[in-house]
Design a protein around this motif. Structure first.
Motif, PDB file in Angstrom:
ATOM      1  N   ALA A 199      46.422  49.384  31.253  1.00  0.00           N
ATOM      2  CA  ALA A 199      46.991  49.251  32.593  1.00  0.00           C
ATOM      3  C   ALA A 199      45.938  48.613  33.500  1.00  0.00           C
ATOM      4  N   PRO A 200      46.352  47.999  34.604  1.00  0.00           N
ATOM      5  CA  PRO A 200      45.388  47.329  35.478  1.00  0.00           C
ATOM      6  C   PRO A 200      44.210  48.209  35.903  1.00  0.00           C
ATOM      7  N   GLU A 201      44.456  49.478  36.214  1.00  0.00           N
ATOM      8  CA  GLU A 201      43.372  50.367  36.649  1.00  0.00           C
ATOM      9  C   GLU A 201      42.371  50.598  35.519  1.00  0.00           C
ATOM     10  N   GLU A 202      42.877  50.804  34.321  1.00  0.00           N
ATOM     11  CA  GLU A 202      42.002  51.012  33.171  1.00  0.00           C
ATOM     12  C   GLU A 202      41.245  49.732  32.835  1.00  0.00           C
ATOM     13  N   ARG A 203      41.936  48.600  32.912  1.00  0.00           N
ATOM     14  CA  ARG A 203      41.304  47.312  32.635  1.00  0.00           C
ATOM     15  C   ARG A 203      40.152  47.072  33.611  1.00  0.00           C
ATOM     16  N   ALA A 204      40.363  47.355  34.893  1.00  0.00           N
ATOM     17  CA  ALA A 204      39.309  47.174  35.896  1.00  0.00           C
ATOM     18  C   ALA A 204      38.117  48.082  35.595  1.00  0.00           C
ATOM     19  N   TRP A 205      38.403  49.294  35.118  1.00  0.00           N
ATOM     20  CA  TRP A 205      37.307  50.213  34.777  1.00  0.00           C
ATOM     21  C   TRP A 205      36.455  49.634  33.650  1.00  0.00           C
TER      22      TRP A 205
ATOM     23  N   ASP B  10      37.779  38.780  40.404  1.00  0.00           N
ATOM     24  CA  ASP B  10      39.199  38.420  40.520  1.00  0.00           C
ATOM     25  C   ASP B  10      40.048  39.650  40.818  1.00  0.00           C
ATOM     26  N   ALA B  11      39.758  40.754  40.131  1.00  0.00           N
ATOM     27  CA  ALA B  11      40.520  41.985  40.342  1.00  0.00           C
ATOM     28  C   ALA B  11      40.409  42.448  41.796  1.00  0.00           C
ATOM     29  N   TYR B  12      39.190  42.444  42.337  1.00  0.00           N
ATOM     30  CA  TYR B  12      39.008  42.839  43.741  1.00  0.00           C
ATOM     31  C   TYR B  12      39.666  41.840  44.691  1.00  0.00           C
ATOM     32  N   ASP B  13      39.598  40.582  44.358  1.00  0.00           N
ATOM     33  CA  ASP B  13      40.202  39.546  45.208  1.00  0.00           C
ATOM     34  C   ASP B  13      41.720  39.704  45.270  1.00  0.00           C
ATOM     35  N   LEU B  14      42.331  40.052  44.146  1.00  0.00           N
ATOM     36  CA  LEU B  14      43.790  40.143  44.055  1.00  0.00           C
ATOM     37  C   LEU B  14      44.332  41.563  44.204  1.00  0.00           C
ATOM     38  N   GLY B  15      43.446  42.555  44.222  1.00  0.00           N
ATOM     39  CA  GLY B  15      43.894  43.938  44.261  1.00  0.00           C
ATOM     40  C   GLY B  15      44.575  44.342  42.964  1.00  0.00           C
ATOM     41  N   ASP B  16      44.068  43.837  41.849  1.00  0.00           N
ATOM     42  CA  ASP B  16      44.655  44.094  40.528  1.00  0.00           C
ATOM     43  C   ASP B  16      43.926  45.245  39.839  1.00  0.00           C
TER      44      ASP B  16
ATOM     45  N   VAL C  52      42.433  47.677  41.301  1.00  0.00           N
ATOM     46  CA  VAL C  52      41.498  48.220  42.292  1.00  0.00           C
ATOM     47  C   VAL C  52      42.014  47.827  43.675  1.00  0.00           C
ATOM     48  N   PRO C  53      41.603  48.533  44.714  1.00  0.00           N
ATOM     49  CA  PRO C  53      42.015  48.104  46.052  1.00  0.00           C
ATOM     50  C   PRO C  53      41.441  46.714  46.356  1.00  0.00           C
ATOM     51  N   ALA C  54      42.233  45.880  46.992  1.00  0.00           N
ATOM     52  CA  ALA C  54      41.738  44.555  47.385  1.00  0.00           C
ATOM     53  C   ALA C  54      40.531  44.743  48.305  1.00  0.00           C
ATOM     54  N   ASP C  55      39.453  44.048  47.988  1.00  0.00           N
ATOM     55  CA  ASP C  55      38.207  44.196  48.742  1.00  0.00           C
ATOM     56  C   ASP C  55      37.449  42.875  48.677  1.00  0.00           C
ATOM     57  N   PHE C  56      37.529  42.109  49.756  1.00  0.00           N
ATOM     58  CA  PHE C  56      36.915  40.782  49.796  1.00  0.00           C
ATOM     59  C   PHE C  56      35.400  40.848  49.605  1.00  0.00           C
ATOM     60  N   SER C  57      34.758  41.853  50.202  1.00  0.00           N
ATOM     61  CA  SER C  57      33.298  41.983  50.063  1.00  0.00           C
ATOM     62  C   SER C  57      32.904  42.275  48.618  1.00  0.00           C
TER      63      SER C  57
END
Length: 76
Positions: free
Chosen positions: A13-19, A38-44, A46-51
């Protein structure tokens, strides 16, 4: 770990993939720094976070990751 960090496999799942991307990025693997950016940029997963996206793109770009270099240039 790399299989679970890849969106292409559809195994996580996206959350597990980000981990898993975070774990690999922490080991200094530029590709996963970029994917995590990319995950942070798109909120995939993880929460979207530009920084956070910019930070990850910068770290990957410093290691020579071409995809991150272009993403970092666009997001800066």
């Amino acid at each position: 770990m790399q299989i679970l960090a890849s969106a292409d496999t559809g195994l996580a799942a996206p959350e597990e993939r980000a981990w898993w991307q975070w774990k690999l990025a922490g080991r200094g693997v530029a590709k996963y720094e970029s994917l995590l950016g990319d995950a942070y940029d798109l909120g995939d997963g993880v929460p979207a976070d530009f920084s956070a996206a910019t930070y990850r793109f910068r770290r990957a770009a410093e290691q020579g990751d071409v995809s991150a270099e272009s993403s970092f240039t666009i997001s800066s």
